[in-house]
Design a protein around this motif. Structure first.
Motif, PDB file in Angstrom:
ATOM      1  N   VAL A  90      16.324   4.236 -12.947  1.00  0.00           N
ATOM      2  CA  VAL A  90      17.591   4.539 -12.989  1.00  0.00           C
ATOM      3  C   VAL A  90      17.726   5.399 -11.445  1.00  0.00           C
ATOM      4  N   LYS A  91      19.165   5.397 -11.265  1.00  0.00           N
ATOM      5  CA  LYS A  91      19.550   6.212  -9.990  1.00  0.00           C
ATOM      6  C   LYS A  91      20.064   7.597 -10.920  1.00  0.00           C
ATOM      7  N   LEU A  92      19.764   8.704  -9.622  1.00  0.00           N
ATOM      8  CA  LEU A  92      19.571  10.224 -10.677  1.00  0.00           C
ATOM      9  C   LEU A  92      21.348  10.398 -11.130  1.00  0.00           C
ATOM     10  N   ASN A  93      22.295   9.996 -10.243  1.00  0.00           N
ATOM     11  CA  ASN A  93      23.314   9.891 -10.865  1.00  0.00           C
ATOM     12  C   ASN A  93      23.889   9.054 -12.634  1.00  0.00           C
ATOM     13  N   GLU A  94      22.940   8.727 -13.218  1.00  0.00           N
ATOM     14  CA  GLU A  94      23.052   7.799 -14.487  1.00  0.00           C
ATOM     15  C   GLU A  94      22.540   9.165 -15.401  1.00  0.00           C
ATOM     16  N   VAL A  95      21.706   9.501 -14.897  1.00  0.00           N
ATOM     17  CA  VAL A  95      21.179  10.353 -16.136  1.00  0.00           C
ATOM     18  C   VAL A  95      21.079  12.156 -16.173  1.00  0.00           C
ATOM     19  N   ILE A  96      22.140  12.457 -14.809  1.00  0.00           N
ATOM     20  CA  ILE A  96      21.345  13.597 -14.644  1.00  0.00           C
ATOM     21  C   ILE A  96      22.851  14.789 -14.831  1.00  0.00           C
ATOM     22  N   ARG A  97      23.478  14.452 -16.062  1.00  0.00           N
ATOM     23  CA  ARG A  97      23.991  14.808 -17.280  1.00  0.00           C
ATOM     24  C   ARG A  97      23.427  15.099 -18.396  1.00  0.00           C
ATOM     25  N   GLN A  98      22.181  14.351 -18.531  1.00  0.00           N
ATOM     26  CA  GLN A  98      21.387  14.124 -19.974  1.00  0.00           C
ATOM     27  C   GLN A  98      20.203  15.142 -19.782  1.00  0.00           C
ATOM     28  N   VAL A  99      19.850  15.148 -18.834  1.00  0.00           N
ATOM     29  CA  VAL A  99      18.178  15.124 -18.425  1.00  0.00           C
ATOM     30  C   VAL A  99      18.148  17.042 -18.850  1.00  0.00           C
ATOM     31  N   ASP A 100      17.196  17.536 -18.905  1.00  0.00           N
ATOM     32  CA  ASP A 100      16.383  18.527 -19.382  1.00  0.00           C
ATOM     33  C   ASP A 100      15.335  19.049 -17.761  1.00  0.00           C
ATOM     34  N   ILE A 101      15.344  18.199 -17.548  1.00  0.00           N
ATOM     35  CA  ILE A 101      14.075  18.842 -15.925  1.00  0.00           C
ATOM     36  C   ILE A 101      14.940  17.244 -15.289  1.00  0.00           C
ATOM     37  N   VAL A 102      14.086  18.323 -13.858  1.00  0.00           N
ATOM     38  CA  VAL A 102      14.245  17.652 -12.859  1.00  0.00           C
ATOM     39  C   VAL A 102      13.771  18.278 -11.798  1.00  0.00           C
ATOM     40  N   ILE A 103      12.709  16.357 -12.155  1.00  0.00           N
ATOM     41  CA  ILE A 103      11.512  17.480 -10.554  1.00  0.00           C
ATOM     42  C   ILE A 103      11.529  16.554  -9.541  1.00  0.00           C
ATOM     43  N   THR A 104      11.816  16.922  -8.383  1.00  0.00           N
ATOM     44  CA  THR A 104      11.532  16.227  -7.105  1.00  0.00           C
ATOM     45  C   THR A 104      10.184  16.167  -6.346  1.00  0.00           C
ATOM     46  N   CYS A 105       9.915  15.450  -5.739  1.00  0.00           N
ATOM     47  CA  CYS A 105       8.763  14.615  -5.493  1.00  0.00           C
ATOM     48  C   CYS A 105       8.655  13.343  -4.511  1.00  0.00           C
ATOM     49  N   THR A 106       9.474  13.697  -3.023  1.00  0.00           N
ATOM     50  CA  THR A 106       9.621  12.530  -2.576  1.00  0.00           C
ATOM     51  C   THR A 106       9.097  12.588  -0.701  1.00  0.00           C
ATOM     52  N   GLY A 107       9.135  14.096  -0.328  1.00  0.00           N
ATOM     53  CA  GLY A 107       8.865  14.301   0.652  1.00  0.00           C
ATOM     54  C   GLY A 107      10.460  14.020   2.022  1.00  0.00           C
ATOM     55  N   ASN A 108      11.914  14.222   0.977  1.00  0.00           N
ATOM     56  CA  ASN A 108      12.848  13.485   1.922  1.00  0.00           C
ATOM     57  C   ASN A 108      13.514  15.143   1.685  1.00  0.00           C
ATOM     58  N   LYS A 109      14.538  14.869   2.115  1.00  0.00           N
ATOM     59  CA  LYS A 109      16.257  16.069   1.916  1.00  0.00           C
ATOM     60  C   LYS A 109      16.565  15.343   0.930  1.00  0.00           C
ATOM     61  N   ASN A 110      17.009  17.003   0.247  1.00  0.00           N
ATOM     62  CA  ASN A 110      18.613  16.369  -0.279  1.00  0.00           C
ATOM     63  C   ASN A 110      18.731  15.471  -1.030  1.00  0.00           C
ATOM     64  N   VAL A 111      17.730  15.196  -1.791  1.00  0.00           N
ATOM     65  CA  VAL A 111      17.616  14.475  -2.440  1.00  0.00           C
ATOM     66  C   VAL A 111      18.265  14.805  -4.062  1.00  0.00           C
ATOM     67  N   VAL A 112      18.132  16.451  -4.042  1.00  0.00           N
ATOM     68  CA  VAL A 112      18.859  16.473  -5.168  1.00  0.00           C
ATOM     69  C   VAL A 112      20.102  17.159  -4.659  1.00  0.00           C
ATOM     70  N   THR A 113      21.723  16.852  -4.839  1.00  0.00           N
ATOM     71  CA  THR A 113      22.182  18.016  -3.398  1.00  0.00           C
ATOM     72  C   THR A 113      22.862  18.622  -4.562  1.00  0.00           C
ATOM     73  N   ARG A 114      24.149  19.124  -3.935  1.00  0.00           N
ATOM     74  CA  ARG A 114      25.214  20.761  -4.835  1.00  0.00           C
ATOM     75  C   ARG A 114      26.245  19.376  -5.527  1.00  0.00           C
ATOM     76  N   GLU A 115      26.120  18.531  -5.772  1.00  0.00           N
ATOM     77  CA  GLU A 115      26.869  17.126  -6.839  1.00  0.00           C
ATOM     78  C   GLU A 115      25.695  17.356  -7.875  1.00  0.00           C
ATOM     79  N   HIS A 116      24.835  16.888  -7.844  1.00  0.00           N
ATOM     80  CA  HIS A 116      24.208  16.805  -8.136  1.00  0.00           C
ATOM     81  C   HIS A 116      23.807  18.390  -9.276  1.00  0.00           C
ATOM     82  N   LEU A 117      23.958  19.040  -8.972  1.00  0.00           N
ATOM     83  CA  LEU A 117      23.396  20.304  -9.274  1.00  0.00           C
ATOM     84  C   LEU A 117      24.836  20.928 -10.542  1.00  0.00           C
ATOM     85  N   ASP A 118      25.881  20.898  -9.868  1.00  0.00           N
ATOM     86  CA  ASP A 118      27.275  20.848 -10.696  1.00  0.00           C
ATOM     87  C   ASP A 118      27.207  20.646 -11.840  1.00  0.00           C
TER      88      ASP A 118
END
Length: 622
Positions: free
Chosen positions: A450-478
């Motif tokens: 999936v894309k993160l935007n598609e499930v961000i409202r319903q998931v209970d846990i978000v885990i990042t493991c990409t080595g990248n930056k700004n994978v989870v932004t303020r828009e996602h957090l809101d």
């Protein structure tokens, strides 16, 4: 830029307690108590008019608080408010185990109750002396209240600390009496009089030494390497400056490097992962260590600078985890690279930085990419994270995984390990990925891409493991649901935009060590772990055996670069030779009582291989 496979420069050789005295004497149903027992003997002054009443049920059989007409507390020498001593009827002996017959004031110092027999004619006589050993519950409880020494603190302190500092079992030894004082402001010396270190509390060295000794039992390859190579001292003259997680496992690596002839100075690559006890033990052993748990950003760079900038000592090897140490030397002390023989880097983030330097033509020394060696990538990244992700989440949140919806950002080796563990626990796992090959692997493993935007409202846990930056932004957090847990399993704290949460309208609430509630104005909150830094080493521990594989690989890479003849390695990034990967793996097989099959001469000729390896070409994908 070219990524080359190094040829090894160093030949690899085959390598019953006492009885409970506090429970008190046995309870004897006799009329008089022994001298000094706290209860004086007294006759029961029954008058003729009371004899008839004496044949009624004894005071021990009366309701609580009804008293005993035959014996008052003052007549018996008892203090006011003390328990009434029961009498026994001639027809029925009191049951000492019955709740109504126990002392009701909780004071067991009065011993056993006196008993008397009343005959039909009214004569009161002493009951036969019989010995019945009775263990009162209140006596046992009193024994358990005795203070017990555990480490340097009381039991209650140990329980309190372990419930909050859940990142490590060693945390229970941490003394909080000096927690408010920065180690930079302390004047500490070890037992040898040296002050060339900066740790939380040098007095915790004994506890750290125990942690290191435990880790040694689960690091067979590193201990074997130390035993086999310390006579040759292959790192004699090496001056290694290191920046890694400072844990018991890293301490075993550092002491191995020291046994092989190297001089080491060390700082932490993460402000939360340092075990203060282990850092103290290393400092006590003579290693210049500059690290403590909970450093500020300023402390972090100060510690690195103290390792590098020291009079009369200049490093000639770098062991880095994340690239911060390499970056600092390039920025502040570029001339040091004239004497540095090589860099060994073990993380995705650090290797990425090295490739950037190489591409820009700024990498002025050879570098060994340990992260992409098979023994590091498969075992540390995959198998280690498969176990430690659950450990970190459970210690910090005490949550149940079954039925929870989880999104894992990235399906590399770390992501694969996290997804496999959560799926096995019954979680519903989604995956985000940019690489179509890794994405296809996720689909074939049974995960929904999936894309993160598609499930961000319903998931209970978000885990990042990409080595990248700004994978989870303020828009996602809101847009996250209330009580969503957000954490990072990558090396750096850049994957989650934590900085965007430090605004006046949001409230930060510290729940426990490494656990924060970030609260929105409408009352919604998210649970942020380790402030977006590496979850497993910040909030829990990692399997020691897996780190033995990584640490052995690092040690061999340092030996290879340090002893390589001039000209073998250019100013580029190299992979660890396949032969060394296989050697590291072989050192760990005896732990499992594993027996390798050997090729016959005919089989080796048919495959075009050396009987002793390497057995796979460099392009082989494990």
């Amino acid at each position: 830029m070219s990524v080359q496979v190094a040829a090894p420069a160093v030949e690899l050789k085959e390598l019953s307690g006492p009885m409970d005295k506090a429970a008190g004497p046995p309870c004897e149903p006799v009329t008089a108590h022994p001298p000094g027992h706290g209860v004086a003997a007294a006759p029961c002054p029954l008058s003729a008019t009371e004899r008839e009443a004496a044949l009624a049920p004894s005071c021990s059989e009366r309701p609580p608080g009804s008293g005993c007409p035959g014996l008052s507390s003052s007549a018996a020498g008892l203090p006011p408010g003390a328990a009434k001593v029961p009498q026994a009827s001639a027809m029925k002996r009191s049951d000492p185990h019955h709740p109504q017959h126990r002392h009701r004031d909780g004071d067991d110092s009065s011993g056993a109750a006196a008993e008397a027999l009343v005959s039909p004619d009214g004569t009161v006589s002493e009951a036969p002396r019989t010995v019945k050993k009775i263990q009162f519950a209140d006596q046992k409880q009193e024994f358990n209240k005795r203070p017990t020494k555990i480490g340097r603190r009381s039991l209650s302190r140990s329980i309190s600390q372990s419930s909050t500092d859940s990142y490590s079992s060693a945390a229970s030894y941490t003394d909080s009496s000096d927690d408010e004082t920065s180690p930079r402001d302390k004047q500490q010396k070890n037992s040898k009089g040296s002050s060339d270190f900066c740790v939380k509390n040098i007095k915790q060295a004994e506890f750290g030494r125990r942690e290191i000794e435990i880790a040694e039992q689960e690091m067979p390859a590193l201990m074997a390497l130390r035993k086999r190579a310390q006579g040759e001292k292959p790192l004699s003259g090496a001056k290694i400056v290191g920046c890694t997680h400072i844990t018991a496992q890293t301490a075993v690596l550092m002491e191995t490097l020291g046994a092989l002839g190297a001089q080491c100075r060390w700082a932490a690559c993460n402000i939360y992962s340092t075990l203060n006890e282990v850092a103290a033990a290393l400092a006590e052993s003579g290693f210049p260590v500059f690290a403590w748990k909970g450093e500020s950003e300023d402390d972090f760079w100060w510690c690195i600078d103290r390792c590098v900038n020291v009079e009369g000592w200049q490093p000639n090897m770098i062991l880095d985890d994340g690239g911060d140490l390499t970056h600092w030397i390039y920025k502040k002390y570029p001339n040091m690279f004239k004497k540095i023989k090589g860099i060994v880097e073990e993380s995705v983030t650090g290797v990425h930085r090295l490739y950037q330097l190489s591409k820009a033509g700024k990498l002025c020394v050879p570098a060994m990419n340990v992260n992409d060696s098979v023994t590091k990538q498969k075992f540390d990244n995959l198998y280690c994270c498969r176990e430690s992700i659950l450990d970190g989440l459970k210690r910090t949140t005490d949550m149940m995984f079954g039925g929870k919806q989880v999104v894992v950002c990235g399906y590399g080796e770390v992501g694969k390990g996290c997804c496999a563990a959560l799926k096995a626990m019954g979680s519903i796992v989604y995956v985000t990925e940019i690489d179509p090959i890794c994405a296809l692997q996720a689909c074939m493993d049974g995960f929904r891409l999936v894309k993160l935007n598609e499930v961000i409202r319903q998931v209970d846990i978000v885990i990042t493991c990409t080595g990248n930056k700004n994978v989870v932004t303020r828009e996602h957090l809101d847009r996250m649901k209330n009580s969503c847990i957000v954490c990072n399993m990558g090396h750096s704290n850049t994957e989650i935009d934590v900085a965007s949460l430090r605004t006046p309208e949001l409230t930060w609430e510290r729940v426990r060590s490494q656990v924060d509630h970030v609260i929105w104005p409408d009352g919604k909150r998210i649970v942020l772990l380790a402030e977006g830094r590496l979850l497993n080493l910040s909030c829990s521990t990692v399997p020691t055996f897996v780190l033995s594989i990584t640490a052995t690989t690092q040690a061999l890479a340092l030996i290879e670069l340090y002893n390589a003849p001039e000209g073998r390695y250019k100013q580029d990034v190299y992979l660890l030779p396949k032969k060394m990967d296989e050697y590291v793996a072989s050192l760990h097989l005896p732990t499992f009582d594993a027996h390798l099959t050997e090729l016959t001469d005919e089989q080796a000729k048919y495959l075009g291989l050396n009987k002793n390896g390497p057995f796979k070409p460099n392009y082989y994908r494990y």
